[in-house]
Design a protein around this motif. Structure first.
Motif, PDB file in Angstrom:
ATOM      1  N   ARG A  62       1.140   2.548  10.786  1.00 16.49           N
ATOM      2  CA  ARG A  62       0.548   3.875  10.587  1.00 16.49           C
ATOM      3  C   ARG A  62       1.202   4.597   9.412  1.00 16.49           C
ATOM      4  O   ARG A  62       0.526   5.290   8.645  1.00 16.49           O
ATOM      5  CB  ARG A  62       0.687   4.707  11.864  1.00 16.49           C
ATOM      6  N   ASP A  63       2.530   4.426   9.255  1.00 13.45           N
ATOM      7  CA  ASP A  63       3.238   5.104   8.163  1.00 13.45           C
ATOM      8  C   ASP A  63       2.818   4.577   6.793  1.00 13.45           C
ATOM      9  O   ASP A  63       2.904   5.306   5.800  1.00 13.45           O
ATOM     10  CB  ASP A  63       4.750   4.937   8.334  1.00 13.45           C
ATOM     11  N   ASN A  64       2.383   3.317   6.746  1.00 13.36           N
ATOM     12  CA  ASN A  64       2.098   2.692   5.451  1.00 13.36           C
ATOM     13  C   ASN A  64       0.606   2.495   5.180  1.00 13.36           C
ATOM     14  O   ASN A  64       0.238   1.844   4.198  1.00 13.36           O
ATOM     15  CB  ASN A  64       2.793   1.328   5.374  1.00 13.36           C
ATOM     16  N   VAL A  65      -0.253   3.049   6.048  1.00 17.79           N
ATOM     17  CA  VAL A  65      -1.681   2.811   5.883  1.00 17.79           C
ATOM     18  C   VAL A  65      -2.197   3.407   4.574  1.00 17.79           C
ATOM     19  O   VAL A  65      -3.035   2.805   3.903  1.00 17.79           O
ATOM     20  CB  VAL A  65      -2.459   3.376   7.102  1.00 17.79           C
ATOM     21  N   GLN A  66      -1.679   4.583   4.183  1.00 15.53           N
ATOM     22  CA  GLN A  66      -2.135   5.209   2.941  1.00 15.53           C
ATOM     23  C   GLN A  66      -1.683   4.397   1.728  1.00 15.53           C
ATOM     24  O   GLN A  66      -2.447   4.205   0.767  1.00 15.53           O
ATOM     25  CB  GLN A  66      -1.598   6.643   2.846  1.00 15.53           C
ATOM     26  N   THR A  67      -0.440   3.894   1.773  1.00 13.90           N
ATOM     27  CA  THR A  67       0.068   3.072   0.664  1.00 13.90           C
ATOM     28  C   THR A  67      -0.758   1.806   0.507  1.00 13.90           C
ATOM     29  O   THR A  67      -1.114   1.405  -0.609  1.00 13.90           O
ATOM     30  CB  THR A  67       1.540   2.702   0.918  1.00 13.90           C
ATOM     31  N   LEU A  68      -1.080   1.174   1.649  1.00 10.69           N
ATOM     32  CA  LEU A  68      -1.881  -0.044   1.601  1.00 10.69           C
ATOM     33  C   LEU A  68      -3.279   0.235   1.051  1.00 10.69           C
ATOM     34  O   LEU A  68      -3.823  -0.563   0.284  1.00 10.69           O
ATOM     35  CB  LEU A  68      -1.981  -0.658   3.003  1.00 10.69           C
ATOM     36  N   ARG A  69      -3.842   1.379   1.396  1.00 11.30           N
ATOM     37  CA  ARG A  69      -5.174   1.728   0.895  1.00 11.30           C
ATOM     38  C   ARG A  69      -5.152   1.905  -0.626  1.00 11.30           C
ATOM     39  O   ARG A  69      -6.045   1.435  -1.332  1.00 11.30           O
ATOM     40  CB  ARG A  69      -5.668   3.011   1.564  1.00 11.30           C
ATOM     41  N   LEU A  70      -4.112   2.568  -1.133  1.00  9.82           N
ATOM     42  CA  LEU A  70      -4.006   2.777  -2.575  1.00  9.82           C
ATOM     43  C   LEU A  70      -3.803   1.451  -3.316  1.00  9.82           C
ATOM     44  O   LEU A  70      -4.385   1.227  -4.388  1.00  9.82           O
ATOM     45  CB  LEU A  70      -2.848   3.730  -2.876  1.00  9.82           C
ATOM     46  N   LEU A  71      -2.982   0.581  -2.723  1.00  9.11           N
ATOM     47  CA  LEU A  71      -2.771  -0.730  -3.352  1.00  9.11           C
ATOM     48  C   LEU A  71      -4.058  -1.545  -3.379  1.00  9.11           C
ATOM     49  O   LEU A  71      -4.361  -2.229  -4.371  1.00  9.11           O
ATOM     50  CB  LEU A  71      -1.685  -1.494  -2.592  1.00  9.11           C
ATOM     51  N   THR A  72      -4.825  -1.466  -2.299  1.00  5.96           N
ATOM     52  CA  THR A  72      -6.071  -2.217  -2.217  1.00  5.96           C
ATOM     53  C   THR A  72      -7.078  -1.721  -3.248  1.00  5.96           C
ATOM     54  O   THR A  72      -7.833  -2.506  -3.835  1.00  5.96           O
ATOM     55  CB  THR A  72      -6.669  -2.110  -0.807  1.00  5.96           C
ATOM     56  N   GLU A  73      -7.090  -0.394  -3.496  1.00  7.22           N
ATOM     57  CA  GLU A  73      -8.000   0.155  -4.504  1.00  7.22           C
ATOM     58  C   GLU A  73      -7.652  -0.348  -5.899  1.00  7.22           C
ATOM     59  O   GLU A  73      -8.546  -0.574  -6.731  1.00  7.22           O
ATOM     60  CB  GLU A  73      -7.939   1.690  -4.462  1.00  7.22           C
ATOM     61  N   LYS A  74      -6.352  -0.556  -6.164  1.00  3.90           N
ATOM     62  CA  LYS A  74      -5.928  -1.014  -7.482  1.00  3.90           C
ATOM     63  C   LYS A  74      -5.997  -2.531  -7.613  1.00  3.90           C
ATOM     64  O   LYS A  74      -6.274  -3.057  -8.692  1.00  3.90           O
ATOM     65  CB  LYS A  74      -4.504  -0.528  -7.763  1.00  3.90           C
ATOM     66  N   ASN A  75      -5.711  -3.217  -6.505  1.00  4.64           N
ATOM     67  CA  ASN A  75      -5.684  -4.681  -6.534  1.00  4.64           C
ATOM     68  C   ASN A  75      -6.162  -5.188  -5.183  1.00  4.64           C
ATOM     69  O   ASN A  75      -5.391  -5.267  -4.232  1.00  4.64           O
ATOM     70  CB  ASN A  75      -4.270  -5.184  -6.844  1.00  4.64           C
ATOM     71  N   ARG A  76      -7.442  -5.508  -5.108  1.00  7.77           N
ATOM     72  CA  ARG A  76      -8.042  -5.909  -3.829  1.00  7.77           C
ATOM     73  C   ARG A  76      -7.373  -7.161  -3.252  1.00  7.77           C
ATOM     74  O   ARG A  76      -7.135  -7.258  -2.052  1.00  7.77           O
ATOM     75  CB  ARG A  76      -9.538  -6.154  -4.025  1.00  7.77           C
ATOM     76  N   LEU A  77      -7.058  -8.109  -4.112  1.00 11.00           N
ATOM     77  CA  LEU A  77      -6.452  -9.354  -3.661  1.00 11.00           C
ATOM     78  C   LEU A  77      -5.076  -9.103  -3.040  1.00 11.00           C
ATOM     79  O   LEU A  77      -4.750  -9.649  -1.977  1.00 11.00           O
ATOM     80  CB  LEU A  77      -6.329 -10.342  -4.823  1.00 11.00           C
ATOM     81  N   LEU A  78      -4.271  -8.272  -3.689  1.00 17.58           N
ATOM     82  CA  LEU A  78      -2.948  -7.941  -3.163  1.00 17.58           C
ATOM     83  C   LEU A  78      -3.061  -7.195  -1.836  1.00 17.58           C
ATOM     84  O   LEU A  78      -2.320  -7.475  -0.889  1.00 17.58           O
ATOM     85  CB  LEU A  78      -2.171  -7.097  -4.179  1.00 17.58           C
ATOM     86  N   GLY A  79      -4.006  -6.240  -1.761  1.00 16.81           N
ATOM     87  CA  GLY A  79      -4.195  -5.489  -0.526  1.00 16.81           C
ATOM     88  C   GLY A  79      -4.593  -6.378   0.630  1.00 16.81           C
ATOM     89  O   GLY A  79      -4.085  -6.228   1.742  1.00 16.81           O
ATOM     90  N   ASP A  80      -5.504  -7.324   0.373  1.00 15.05           N
ATOM     91  CA  ASP A  80      -5.929  -8.249   1.434  1.00 15.05           C
ATOM     92  C   ASP A  80      -4.768  -9.132   1.885  1.00 15.05           C
ATOM     93  O   ASP A  80      -4.628  -9.426   3.073  1.00 15.05           O
ATOM     94  CB  ASP A  80      -7.083  -9.125   0.929  1.00 15.05           C
ATOM     95  N   TYR A  81      -3.941  -9.540   0.930  1.00 16.13           N
ATOM     96  CA  TYR A  81      -2.797 -10.389   1.269  1.00 16.13           C
ATOM     97  C   TYR A  81      -1.789  -9.626   2.144  1.00 16.13           C
ATOM     98  O   TYR A  81      -1.298 -10.159   3.137  1.00 16.13           O
ATOM     99  CB  TYR A  81      -2.117 -10.871  -0.007  1.00 16.13           C
ATOM    100  N   LEU A  82      -1.495  -8.388   1.787  1.00 14.55           N
ATOM    101  CA  LEU A  82      -0.560  -7.589   2.571  1.00 14.55           C
ATOM    102  C   LEU A  82      -1.113  -7.305   3.966  1.00 14.55           C
ATOM    103  O   LEU A  82      -0.372  -7.285   4.952  1.00 14.55           O
ATOM    104  CB  LEU A  82      -0.251  -6.277   1.841  1.00 14.55           C
ATOM    105  N   GLN A  83      -2.419  -7.095   4.061  1.00 11.90           N
ATOM    106  CA  GLN A  83      -3.034  -6.885   5.367  1.00 11.90           C
ATOM    107  C   GLN A  83      -2.933  -8.135   6.211  1.00 11.90           C
ATOM    108  O   GLN A  83      -2.689  -8.071   7.433  1.00 11.90           O
ATOM    109  CB  GLN A  83      -4.498  -6.489   5.197  1.00 11.90           C
TER     110      GLN A  83
END
Length: 202
Positions: A62-83
């Protein structure tokens, strides 16, 4: 007189709005006043360490959901990997829970009446008014736990069972937020179930 009545009615409606009947993995243990006032409720249950781990992992998500969303917007592949990594860690946490208690996945749920201030449930024994218990609620399917103390408000016999109402004791802000989150989720789910289906829906 009318204003007082309306105010009382509004307060009652508000309490009812934030109260739900919900199926959870539920357990309680009778404790004493000293324990309830001084100890940690997790210490009352032998197998709470694994649930605490899962709860902490959920908090980090929950604390990192916003960070993950921003990363996914900039780099979809990286965001999917972190998820994907987050999902793997979640699976490890669940495995830890089941490895500690092999029966966790098959435990029956209990129907409770829940609010942010307390809960009501049925049990097989009498609990004395003003006594204390430690309660453990595990919300499915996320296995999010809330473990806290509670004070018995009333205990009424109903046929061969006892109907118990308790008020949470020493509930911290994170636990209150988790209860609020679970209540809102259940309300949204119930409204969706009660909504009439439109033509074309199955």
């Amino acid at each position: 007189m009318s204003k007082t009545t309306n105010k009382s009615s509004t307060s009652a409606d508000k309490r009812d709005f934030f109260r739900i009947s919900h199926d959870v993995l539920f357990d309680y243990k009778v404790t004493d006043t000293f324990c309830a006032e001084n100890d940690q409720p997790e210490d009352v249950f032998d197998d709470s360490a694994s649930l605490g781990l899962i709860n902490e992992l959920r908090r980090l998500d929950r604390d990192n959901v916003q960070t993950l969303r921003l990363l996914t917007e900039k780099n979809r592949l990286l965001g999917d990997y972190l998820q994907m990594l987050s999902n793997k860690i979640d699976l490890i946490g669940r495995h830890t829970l089941f490895a500690h208690d092999a029966e966790s996945n098959s435990k029956p749920t209990t129907r409770i009446n829940l609010s942010e201030d307390g809960l009501a449930f049925h049990c097989d024994r009498m609990l004395y008014k003003d006594s204390y218990i430690a309660v453990r609620l595990v919300f499915l399917p996320s296995y999010s736990p809330v473990i806290t103390f509670a004070k018995v408000l009333r205990c009424n016999q109903k046929e061969d069972k006892y109907q118990v109402a308790v008020k949470f004791f020493r509930l911290n802000d994170a636990q209150r937020q988790e209860l609020s989150r679970q209540i809102m989720k259940a309300q949204i789910h119930n409204r969706k179930k009660a909504r009439p289906k439109t033509q074309g829906e199955t």
